[in-house]
Each structure stands twice: as structure tokens, then as C-alpha cells.
Design a protein around this motif. Structure first.
Motif, PDB file in Angstrom:
ATOM      1  N   ILE A  83     -22.457   7.866  33.998  1.00 40.93           N
ATOM      2  CA  ILE A  83     -22.338   6.771  33.025  1.00 40.93           C
ATOM      3  C   ILE A  83     -20.958   6.755  32.261  1.00 40.93           C
ATOM      4  N   ILE A  84     -20.508   5.588  32.416  1.00 42.11           N
ATOM      5  CA  ILE A  84     -19.279   5.418  31.831  1.00 42.11           C
ATOM      6  C   ILE A  84     -19.291   4.515  30.439  1.00 42.11           C
ATOM      7  N   TYR A  85     -19.125   5.339  29.548  1.00 40.18           N
ATOM      8  CA  TYR A  85     -19.515   4.844  28.189  1.00 40.18           C
ATOM      9  C   TYR A  85     -18.021   4.047  27.806  1.00 40.18           C
ATOM     10  N   GLN A  86     -18.369   3.295  26.529  1.00 41.88           N
ATOM     11  CA  GLN A  86     -17.022   2.424  26.262  1.00 41.88           C
ATOM     12  C   GLN A  86     -16.000   3.553  25.766  1.00 41.88           C
ATOM     13  N   GLU A  87     -16.684   4.494  24.778  1.00 39.31           N
ATOM     14  CA  GLU A  87     -15.822   5.524  24.416  1.00 39.31           C
ATOM     15  C   GLU A  87     -15.624   6.612  25.418  1.00 39.31           C
ATOM     16  N   PHE A  88     -14.696   6.479  26.380  1.00 37.37           N
ATOM     17  CA  PHE A  88     -14.718   7.360  27.484  1.00 37.37           C
ATOM     18  C   PHE A  88     -14.850   8.985  26.918  1.00 37.37           C
ATOM     19  N   ASN A  89     -15.484   9.691  27.997  1.00 34.04           N
ATOM     20  CA  ASN A  89     -15.652  11.137  27.980  1.00 34.04           C
ATOM     21  C   ASN A  89     -14.647  11.879  28.466  1.00 34.04           C
ATOM     22  N   LEU A  90     -13.285  11.654  28.102  1.00 39.67           N
ATOM     23  CA  LEU A  90     -12.234  12.350  28.634  1.00 39.67           C
ATOM     24  C   LEU A  90     -11.458  13.227  27.629  1.00 39.67           C
ATOM     25  N   ALA A  97      -6.603  15.503  36.766  1.00 37.17           N
ATOM     26  CA  ALA A  97      -7.204  16.748  37.533  1.00 37.17           C
ATOM     27  C   ALA A  97      -8.240  17.388  36.931  1.00 37.17           C
ATOM     28  N   GLU A  98      -7.655  17.752  35.805  1.00 37.19           N
ATOM     29  CA  GLU A  98      -8.600  18.594  34.986  1.00 37.19           C
ATOM     30  C   GLU A  98      -9.703  18.374  34.373  1.00 37.19           C
ATOM     31  N   ASN A  99      -9.449  16.702  33.846  1.00 34.52           N
ATOM     32  CA  ASN A  99     -10.452  16.139  33.608  1.00 34.52           C
ATOM     33  C   ASN A  99     -11.691  15.784  34.489  1.00 34.52           C
ATOM     34  N   ILE A 100     -11.217  15.647  35.626  1.00 32.54           N
ATOM     35  CA  ILE A 100     -12.245  15.166  36.800  1.00 32.54           C
ATOM     36  C   ILE A 100     -13.207  16.495  37.277  1.00 32.54           C
ATOM     37  N   PHE A 101     -12.497  17.547  37.245  1.00 35.29           N
ATOM     38  CA  PHE A 101     -13.045  18.916  37.762  1.00 35.29           C
ATOM     39  C   PHE A 101     -13.401  19.716  36.587  1.00 35.29           C
ATOM     40  N   LEU A 102     -13.342  19.209  35.305  1.00 34.13           N
ATOM     41  CA  LEU A 102     -14.027  20.039  34.158  1.00 34.13           C
ATOM     42  C   LEU A 102     -15.144  20.669  34.245  1.00 34.13           C
ATOM     43  N   GLY A 103     -15.043  21.965  34.400  1.00 40.58           N
ATOM     44  CA  GLY A 103     -16.298  22.704  34.345  1.00 40.58           C
ATOM     45  C   GLY A 103     -16.673  23.095  35.896  1.00 40.58           C
ATOM     46  N   PRO A 135      -1.788  12.865  39.704  1.00 37.79           N
ATOM     47  CA  PRO A 135      -2.858  13.769  39.090  1.00 37.79           C
ATOM     48  C   PRO A 135      -2.690  14.635  37.850  1.00 37.79           C
ATOM     49  N   LYS A 136      -1.355  15.084  37.910  1.00 37.11           N
ATOM     50  CA  LYS A 136      -0.958  16.001  36.508  1.00 37.11           C
ATOM     51  C   LYS A 136      -0.914  15.295  35.495  1.00 37.11           C
ATOM     52  N   THR A 137      -0.879  13.972  35.583  1.00 37.81           N
ATOM     53  CA  THR A 137      -0.551  13.085  34.415  1.00 37.81           C
ATOM     54  C   THR A 137      -1.578  13.710  33.065  1.00 37.81           C
ATOM     55  N   ILE A 138      -0.988  13.602  32.118  1.00 39.12           N
ATOM     56  CA  ILE A 138      -2.140  13.896  30.849  1.00 39.12           C
ATOM     57  C   ILE A 138      -2.916  12.415  30.440  1.00 39.12           C
ATOM     58  N   VAL A 150     -10.108   6.714  36.064  1.00 40.46           N
ATOM     59  CA  VAL A 150     -10.332   8.047  36.012  1.00 40.46           C
ATOM     60  C   VAL A 150     -11.810   8.466  35.782  1.00 40.46           C
ATOM     61  N   GLU A 151     -12.362   7.665  34.770  1.00 40.62           N
ATOM     62  CA  GLU A 151     -13.794   7.843  34.564  1.00 40.62           C
ATOM     63  C   GLU A 151     -14.545   7.530  36.085  1.00 40.62           C
ATOM     64  N   ILE A 152     -14.109   6.638  36.683  1.00 41.20           N
ATOM     65  CA  ILE A 152     -14.811   6.032  38.022  1.00 41.20           C
ATOM     66  C   ILE A 152     -14.598   7.243  39.059  1.00 41.20           C
TER      67      ILE A 152
END
Lengths: 496, 326
Positions: A83-90, A97-103, A135-138, A150-152
Motif C-alpha cells: 500500500i502506498i499511502y498519501q503520507e509516505f511511509n519513508l 536504498a536504506e528505505n527500500i531494504f529497511l528491516g 540510491p544513496k540520495t537522502i 521510491v515507494e513503488i
């Protein structure tokens, strides 16, 4: 095509009120399914049940041939629903990269994170979406549209077979929306299904395959997009026929009320000049990031400015804070409802009276009855859908929250209203009510500066329009001479 | 039929409780009640008039400070300096009186010094970006240091009887500080629920930017809550000094923790925006009853600290657990 998702007889009550009433909802493999309905129709509730944020009271959910017993958001992610919410979960401070592979960061044998692998895999995902960033971009340095991609990408990295997008286009520029649609088409070709929640009827026909309409927690109809049209959809949504999208403007601009001269702020605003008259709606058009909101905030005193003269009724004003502005009867309805418009933990009533408490005070204390009665007036005018004034505003749907913020500003009884995206996230029926309200305000000699990204709204409601680009006014138009093309060229930066 | 109806009513009660705005307070009150019942069985002395009066007096100072702390925490802030302000106020008042200054003037100047630390807290928190926890940690140290410097580290005693009477005396069977506590609780409650300022305090804790854009002077409100907290701490310092008959530079040590504990046990969200004074009063009594009861039961003071910690976590956990259910 087979159904990838089948939700059957879903029921959900909140405090005795039926939010979902025996709703059936199914999505085919590889289709874009539009979920549409007015604010509070039950779209979000349905999706929150699917995501595990809410538990349903009864019903069954089958996904990819398997019955789901959803207990938490993690569970469905692993099943292939994202699910991609309006308020992103990033996490804004972390890299893409860290966001995509978080956890679930790839690890080396030593147990340390394998950064190289993580970045390479991220790059692959971004390439798939034709997003050319490191991918290193904050994340917080990315644009809203990029963050959405990024969410997608994150959803794809989970091997999502179904992606839910909650009003993804609400904060995007037309160009970014085009990109988004391309990506969605690409996803479809890879047999990924999309549930697309939207208020924009045009989008239904641009990308939708099927369509499900909810109203008051009930399923109205589920059908293929090609078998319907805009009017029919509106009728299904509101339960009646809506003849006009915009009410007729009857008031004519009168004498000069507000004059802005050489309003500037370094790198943000340049020599803004315009006049606002009694009874006028001045539309402010332009692309996202063109400086419209910044202009509004500078006039209102929410942000500092380097220079600028503001004259009200011929008197020079010194505005250094929102307080000064409101004292001079200039109000601003901010664009970001959640962050700037509401206090989520407070009741509807307290939110509406927040900026005008002195008007419900008798002697030195707030008078509960007086507050109830005065707030009730606006509660009724705006037809806010809530059990009563005392419920927390967070229990209301987005559109109704927006109405509460509008009510707050109406209650201040300002003479000049700056409305920044007043109808964002609001459904068709409620929009019309807000337009009528704007007409009523101007009939009483009040003036409105209306910032909007919706071109038809600008054209349908404004007496005069200014168009901004890069912090400058690049076009001024009267109602008679307005066309979509003229606004677009000015918005693109060509001075008219 | 009768059974069905009964169960429906039961659900109705819990539904009501769960939907009530006062849910955290109700749970805290149930906890306090349960605790009192257990203690009344465990110690025959607990429910005696003497002990109850004693308990109220013990609770009163913490409750007064916790009222101020409630204002601060509601805005999303924290005030660690309250205990030190108690000490610095008491020490200066005792010192001034001992030096021969008239008692009313000593009290006024002493209170002003205590309140001054609140003003400093408020100014720095409101007008800089330094987090409240750092600002008040620093003023906690400064106030304590000032008290120690002024008194050379020794208690200042030898107060005249008339001064001591204020903190030790009774009106009817009830000690004076209890009246002050009741007054402060009622006043704070009214300010928070019924005044414009109180409404702004809640809103500020909920969403600062919304409040600012609503034309409210956010800095002034932030400033004010620390001044209130400082003032109530100074008032507690005065009462304590009078009751002890001396100004003790080491008094009030760790009181900030008891005050914060009372506030959070009473249901106020540490993130701000939600909470009530009545909850804080209940919270102060939970802490007070615990202290009192464990003393009566001769539990080692070291173990008391451990038990208090467990109760704080337990209370907040129960509430967080319920909040999650929703």
C-alpha cells in the motif's frame, strides 16, 4: 482474467456506526481498478482492512487463491500486497536504498550490511521505473513524485502482485502524473494489479480498467470503465445528478481592498504585485513549486519576506506574524491539512473555535453553550459529516476534516481569505458546496485569493487570475479572456 | 431474555468507558482504588484518620508541582528543574528571614527567585531551538548550585514560630498545605478546560504549526507554561521551608520524577495534547498511596523505588495497551 483479490461481505462498524455494509470487492490480475466514492464512503476503511490496520467485523478475503487472515501490515506485505499511502511511509533522513531494504537489509557472511548489493538492487529497481537518481540520495531531498516512485520501488522489491495507491496524483504536477501513469502501465504489463483510489474522474478514463463505486459504506456498482461515463459515475457517487460542477458567480468585484506591491524574498518570490477587490475571487494558478503557497504565506505573515508593501483599504499594514494578519482580518486556509490545518487530537468543536476563542468567551472563561451554538452554525452550513461536534477530528474522513478547517476560518470572520487548495481531497458533492460558500462570502463583500492546481476550478470560479512561475507573476487574466492554454503557457514561464 | 439484556448492558458500560475522553483517568482511578483496598487489608493503620490526613499532606506538595508539570507536558515539553526550584526558593526565604528581613518581603523575594528560574526556562525554550529537556536539565543544575552556594551547603534553620505555622498548621482537622493543593488543583483545572490560554496549551501540544497559523502567539504560551511550573514549584518550596522550619539546599531532590510520574500515571500523554488535571491529581495520589503504604508495611526504601518504577511502567503500559486495541 481471474480475480487476484476477492473481498466478500465485508462488514465494519465504528462505535455502532456502519462504516462498511456487506461490501464485495474484487480485483482482476493485471488490471488497474479504480476505487471511487465521496469522502467517508468507506474507501479508506476498506483498504485499511486489507492492509491490516483495521480488523473487519465479518467477511472473507481471498488473495491469489488463498484465504487471508490478516493480522498486521507485515503479513500482507509478505503475501504480495503493498500500500502506498498519501503520507509516505519513508524515513526522510535515510537514503533510498536504506528505505527500500529497511528491516531486511542484505547481509554479508560477517553479519554486516552488504551495502554494495543493496545499492545495486536498488539501482535495478529504480531503473525499472526509469528514475535516474543515486540510491544513496537522502529521501527528504527528493521531490514528492520521486518519493512516490521510491515507494513503488519498495513495493516491487517485496514482489508485490497488488499495489494500492491512495490518491497518488493529489500532490503531483501534470508532468509527474504522466510519468506515474507510464509506470502504472508498465506494472500492468508485468501482471501487477493496481487499486487506484481517486477523486479525479478524468483519471478514471485515462488509466482505469474497472471501477468500483462506494457510497455510505455500501457497494453501489462494480463495472468496466468502458461501459460507463463521467456523468453516470458522478450520479453513482453522490446518488443524484449533479448538473453543474461550478455554481454561477453573481457578485462583481467592487472597490479595492488589498494591494500588494513588490513583495520579494530571495530565491523564492520576485516583485509580486496585484490588487484584490471587494467581492472578488482571485485565482492563483501555476505548477507545484511555482511559489504560490510561498506568496500566500509571506502575505499572511507565516514566513518572513525581504520586502513588500501590503495596503488594506488604503492603509499600510505591517504583518510579521499570522497574528498580525488575522487582526487585520486576513485568513489563510493552509494547503497541508494534517500538518498546518488541524489539531488531530482535539475535537471538531475545539478545532473550529481555535482561532476565534475570544468570540465564545463570556467574562474570562470559555462558555460551553455559546461555543456549541456558534460552532454548530458552521458545522451545519458546511454539512460536516460527524456524529457530533465533540468527536475527535481524527475520526473524520479527509474531506470532512478539510471542511472543519474551512469552518475554523469562516468563524474568524475575516474579510480576506486566502484559500490554498481549498478542495484538495474533497469529493464532487462537497466541492460544489464549498464553491457555493465562496460565492456567498463574496456576495457579502469578502474577497478570496484561491490557489488551485485544478485548472477547471480556476477557470470556473475566478473573477481574475494570476499565474505564477518560479516565484514571479507571469500572467494576469480577466475572467472573459481566460483559457486553459493561456494559463498553461504562463505557468510554463512565458510572460504574457 | 434477562441474561441477554444484562450482557448487553455490560458491553454498554465498557463501550462507554472505552469511548470516554476520560478513559485514562478512569483507569488510574480504578488503580488507585484497588491499591487502597489492598493496603487497607495489608495494614490496619492505613485507613485511620491520622494516616489519611498524613497521606494528604504528603501528597499535597507533589500534587501542586505536578499541576504545573501538567501544563508543561501538555505542550509537549518537560520541566526537570522543579525539585531544584523547591530547594532554591526555600533556602533563600530561610536565609532572608534569618538575616532579619521582614517575613513577607523574604517570602516575596524568595518566590521571585524561584519563579525567575521558571522565566529563564520559558524564555530559552520559547525563543531558541534548544529542547526543553536540555534547558531544564541545565537550570536544574543551576538552581541546585545556587541554593548550595547561598547556604554553603548547610540547612538554614531557626525560623520564627509564626512562619512555621503556615506550613505546619491546620484549619479544622486538615493541614494548611492540603487547602492550598485543593485551590491550585481547582484553579489549574479551570484554566486548562475553560480559558483561552488552556485551550491553546492543548492545541500547542497537538500541532504547533496549526496553532501558529491560527494567529496564536506560540512563544508566549510556551513561555507561560514554564513560568507556571516554576511558580508552583516555588510555592511548594515556600510550604516545605515553612513546614520544616528551615531552608534545605538539598530538599526537593528527585521531586521532578515524582511530578512527571504523577502526570503520566494520571493519563497525560508525554507527547502533549492530551491529559487532565484531575488525572494528575489521581496520579499524585497513586504515587503518594504507594509511598505511604509501603512505609507502613516497613518495606525497605530501596525496594520502594523499584516498586514505584514498576507501577509507573505498568500504569502507562495498561493505557498504551488499550489505546492500541481501538
Amino acid at each position: 482474467m481471474e480475480n487476484i483479490l476477492e473481498m466478500k461481505k465485508i462488514n465494519k462498524q465504528f462505535f455502532g456506526v456502519k462504516a462498511l455494509d456487506n461490501v464485495d470487492f474484487s480485483v482482476k490480475r493485471g488490471e488497474v481498478h479504480i476505487l471511487i466514492g465521496e469522502n467517508g464512503a468507506g474507501k479508506s476503511t476498506l483498504m485499511k482492512i486489507l492492509s491490516g490496520a483495521y480488523h473487519m467485523d465479518s467477511g472473507t478475503i481471498k488473495f491469489d487463491g488463498e484465504e487471508l487472515h490478516i493480522s498486521n501490515p507485515h503479513y500482507i506485505q509478505n503475501k504480495g500486497i503493498s500500500i502506498i499511502y498519501q503520507e509516505f511511509n519513508l524515513i526522510p533522513e535515510m537514503s533510498i536504498a536504506e528505505n527500500i531494504f529497511l528491516g531486511r537489509e542484505p547481509k554479508k557472511k560477517t553479519g554486516l550490511i552488504d551495502w554494495k548489493k543493496m545499492r545495486e538492487e536498488t539501482k535495478d529497481l529504480l531503473n525499472k521505473l526509469e528514475l535516474d537518481v543515486d540510491p544513496k540520495t537522502i529521501v527528504k531531498t527528493l521531490s514528492v513524485a520521486q518519493q512516490q516512485f521510491v515507494e513503488i520501488a519498495k513495493a516491487l522489491s517485496f514482489g508485490a502482485k497488488l499495489i494500492i495507491m491512495d490518491e497518488p496524483s493529489a500532490t503531483l504536477t501534470p508532468k509527474e502524473i504522466e510519468r506515474l501513469f507510464l509506470v502504472i502501465k508498465e506494472l500492468k504489463e508485468h501482471n501487477v494489479s493496481i487499486i487506484y483510489i481517486s477523486h479525479h474522474l478524468d483519471e478514471v478514463f485515462q488509466i482505469g480498467d474497472s471501477l468500483t463505486v462506494l457510497r455510505d459504506g455500501k457497494l453501489v456498482n462494480s463495472l468496466s470503465v468502458t461501459s460507463t461515463n463521467k456523468n453516470e459515475i458522478i450520479k453513482m457517487m453522490v446518488g443524484r445528478e449533479l448538473k453543474n460542477t461550478y455554481p454561477k458567480r453573481s457578485s462583481k468585484p467592487g472597490k479595492t481592498l488589498l494591494e500588494i506591491k513588490n513583495l520579494s524574498k530571495k530565491n523564492v518570490l520576485k516583485d509580486i504585485e496585484f490588487t484584490l477587490h471587494e467581492g472578488e475571487i482571485l485565482g492563483v494558478a501555476g505548477l507545484v513549486g511555482s511559489g504560490r503557497t510561498e506568496m500566500a504565506r509571506a502575505i499572511f505573515g507565516a514566513d518572513s519576506k525581504d520586502s513588500g508593501e501590503i495596503t488594506l483599504n488604503g492603509n499600510d499594514l505591517k504583518i510579521n506574524s499570522p497574528k498580525d494578519s488575522i487582526k487585520n482580518k486576513i485568513g489563510l486556509l493552509p494547503e497541508d491539512r494534517k500538518r498546518q490545518g488541524v489539531v488531530l487530537g482535539m475535537s471538531v468543536k475545539s478545532n473550529i473555535s481555535l482561532a476565534s476563542l475570544e468570540r465564545v468567551i463570556k467574562r474570562i472563561l470559555i462558555n460551553g453553550k455559546l461555543e456549541q451554538q456558534k460552532v454548530g452554525h458552521y458545522f451545519d452550513i458546511l454539512k460536516i459529516k460527524a456524529p457530533n461536534q465533540d468527536v475527535l477530528i481524527q475520526s473524520l474522513s479527509g474531506g470532512n476534516q478539510q471542511k472543519v478547517v474551512l469552518a475554523k476560518w469562516l468563524f474568524t470572520d475575516c474579510d480576506i481569505f486566502i484559500f490554498d487548495e481549498p478542495t484538495r481531497g474533497i469529493d464532487v458533492g462537497a466541492k460544489y458546496e464549498i464553491y457555493q460558500l465562496m460565492n456567498k462570502l463574496t456576495d457579502h463583500g469578502k474577497a478570496i485569493i484561491m490557489i488551485s492546481s485544478e485548472m477547471p476550478e480556476i477557470i470556473g470560479m475566478s473573477d481574475n487570475v494570476i499565474v505564477m512561475h518560479n516565484g514571479e507573476i507571469t500572467g494576469k487574466f480577466k475572467r472573459e479572456e481566460l483559457t486553459q492554454e493561456k494559463i498553461m503557457t504562463s505557468a510554463a514561464g512565458e510572460v504574457n | 431474555m434477562g441474561a441477554t439484556k444484562n450482557s448487553l448492558e455490560k458491553r454498554g458500560f465498557f463501550d462507554k468507558l472505552n469511548n470516554s475522553y476520560y478513559k485514562p483517568e478512569i483507569y488510574a482511578a480504578i488503580g488507585l482504588f484497588g491499591l487502597s483496598i489492598i493496603l487497607s487489608f495489608a495494614s490496619e493503620y492505613f485507613l485511620t484518620a491520622n494516616n489519611i490526613i498524613n497521606l494528604f499532606r504528603q501528597v499535597s506538595l507533589n500534587a501542586i508541582i505536578a499541576c504545573g508539570m501538567t501544563f508543561v507536558i501538555l505542550t509537549g515539553g518537560i520541566d526537570l528543574s522543579v525539585g531544584s526550584i523547591v530547594a532554591v526558593t526555600g533556602t533563600f526565604i530561610a536565609g532572608f528571614i534569618k538575616s532579619g528581613m521582614p517575613i513577607p518581603l523574604s517570602i516575596l523575594i524568595g518566590l521571585a527567585i524561584g519563579i525567575g528560574f521558571g522565566v529563564i526556562n520559558g524564555l530559552i525554550v520559547a525563543y531558541t531551538n534548544i529542547p526543553a529537556i536540555i534547558v531544564t536539565l541545565a537550570s536544574m543544575s543551576m538552581a541546585r548550585g545556587t541554593a548550595l552556594l547561598y547556604s554553603n551547603g548547610y540547612p538554614i534553620s531557626g525560623m520564627p514560630a509564626i512562619f512555621k505555622e503556615f506550613g505546619r498548621g491546620y484549619i479544622g482537622p486538615i493541614p494548611n498545605p492540603v487547602y492550598i493543593m485543593i485551590g491550585i488543583v481547582i484553579f489549574s483545572g479551570i484554566v486548562l478546560t475553560k480559558s483561552k490560554f488552556g485551550r491553546h496549551v492543548y492545541a500547542l501540544g497537538g500541532n504547533e504549526e496549526t496553532v501558529r497559523l491560527s494567529g496564536i502567539n506560540v512563544k508566549k504560551i510556551k513561555m507561560m507554561v514554564y513560568v507556571i511550573s516554576g511558580t508552583l514549584s516555588a510555592l511548594s518550596g515556600l510550604i516545605l521551608c515553612s513546614r520544616l522550619g528551615s531552608g534545605q539546599p538539598l530538599s526537593g531532590d528527585g521531586w521532578e520524577l515524582d511530578a512527571i510520574a504523577a502526570v503520566v500515571v494520571g493519563g497525560t500523554s508525554i507527547a502533549g495534547g492530551r491529559g487532565t488535571i484531575i488525572g494528575t491529581l489521581i496520579g499524585a495520589f497513586v504515587i503518594g498511596v504507594l509511598n505511604n503504604g509501603l512505609n507502613l508495611l516497613n518495606v525497605s526504601p530501596y525496594l520502594q523505588l523499584v516498586v514505584k518504577g514498576i507501577v509507573i511502567i505498568g500504569a502507562v503500559f495498561v493505557r498504551a495497551g488499550f489505546a492500541k486495541e481501538k
